[in-house]
Design an enzyme around this catalytic site. Sequence first.
Site, PDB file in Angstrom:
ATOM      1  CB  CYS A 109     -70.524 -11.119  66.284  1.00  0.00           C
ATOM      2  SG  CYS A 109     -72.144 -10.278  65.937  1.00  0.00           S
TER       3      CYS A 109
ATOM      4  CB  CYS B  42     -72.709 -12.635  63.977  1.00  0.00           C
ATOM      5  SG  CYS B  42     -72.267 -11.128  63.643  1.00  0.00           S
TER       6      CYS B  42
END
Length: 103
Positions: free
Chosen positions: A28, A31
């Site tokens: 991600c 993230c």
Amino acid sequence: MVKKISQNEFNEAESCDIAVIDFSAAWCGPCKMLAPVLEEVSEEYTGKISFFNIDVDENVEIAMKYRVASIPALLVLKKGQKADMQIGFVPKEELEDFLNRQL
């Protein structure tokens, strides 16, 4: 410091007065952008808020329990109960505002 935990260690987060759990995944992009910001902010809130990270790919059951459908997701637990959630990347100032509302 943000402590990486697994589902088996989740009770540690639930036992804190205030815990922020960062639900993320290795693949991600947002993230990865949030991680250093969260690490920096966690140092500023030492003694007030405990910070944890949990990988949703490795801990599907806990992500489902808290209905984490998008990542990054910051779940706030107060004495083990869900109090708030923030979805997506936010800059440091917005993250601090979010955390200050939890105190």
